[in-house]
Scaffold this motif. Sequence first.
Motif: not given
Length: 360
Positions: A269-289
């Motif tokens: 799948k063409n995973w964009e960062l926002q797609d991964l954020v939506d899956v994780a249910h947390i904000c971008r910075s929290a997911l990355n860290s």
Amino acid sequence: MSQVAKAVAPDPRNSDQGLFKYHDEVLWSLSNPARYLPAEAFDHLLRSIRLSAAVPGQANLTAPFGVDVSYGPDTFVVYEAYRGQCVVAFDEPFESIQFCQGDMLVVPCQTRHKIMAPEHTECIDIRDLMARQVEPHLTDRYGRPSLGLLLEQRVNYGGGGELFELRMVIMFVDKQTSGALINGLPGPMLLNGFADKHRCLLNAIFDELGVERVSKSLTQPAAIRLAEALLTIALQEVASQPERATIYKGLADPAVARVIAAVLNEPQKNWELQDLVDVAHICRSALNSRFIASVGMSPRHFVTHIRLTRASELLASTRLSIAAIAERSNYSSEAAFNRAFRKWCGLTPGAIREASTGVS
């Protein structure tokens, strides 16, 4: 007043009835439970385990003995120390272990090892030992190879001293599935006391295979399912150990685990960062860290890692063109795929294919 789960009588006109619920969460259903897949990534991955074949084996080894063992890239083994003890040595960077009665040892694919007692005993190659003791007995009276005859064989080898009795299940990975839990193993995993804890299961597996062999009804589907049950429980035990590998560590964080499961389920799948954020249910910075802390790489790098890991498997195990593999890996061109692959592992796809299969 405490909350209790309510049983709702099933209504064939309404597929959502027949459910036992706690608030809005489905606890159990009278309908097919496959409708309610587990939310945890680890459960999802356990459900994805598929083997293409499984062969049990037994060996009586008497000190002094030494056997040098190596299997192919799609083969790994689960050993049980049924009686006695020995030393199992591995190539670097893995240290030798003391393998004692009641323990289980999970050895990943392509992990050469030596089974010895005492340590540093000169070893015979497993292929030479099998050619000498097993292969002459694998054909029936009509000259046809027989799986049943193979499973009747018990290897006996050594100098006649203290006995080490080994039981094993040799498992062959189905390359059509991700094998994430298998590929994610950090190395050989010793499970102290596992065989004693699960004695009933292990005895049932070997007893059932013995019954099927005697009754001439031995089939690989039965052996595969029994082996998958053993493997599932063993990997659950591996995941509870502190020296877990990348994927295993990430599964401890629910948000990270959801992303891991999603990417493993659809790596193309063409995973964009926002797609991964939506899956994780947390904000971008929290997911990355949190991803970097538990997995050791960013979410984007993890997506690349999984895609190229799958690509390397295709290069080694299929004759698909490099262009076709690039397309399956979601790269816009073969050139872009080549650049990404070389950056990832330091080699070109062509070099990997030539080294693995001899196909240029």
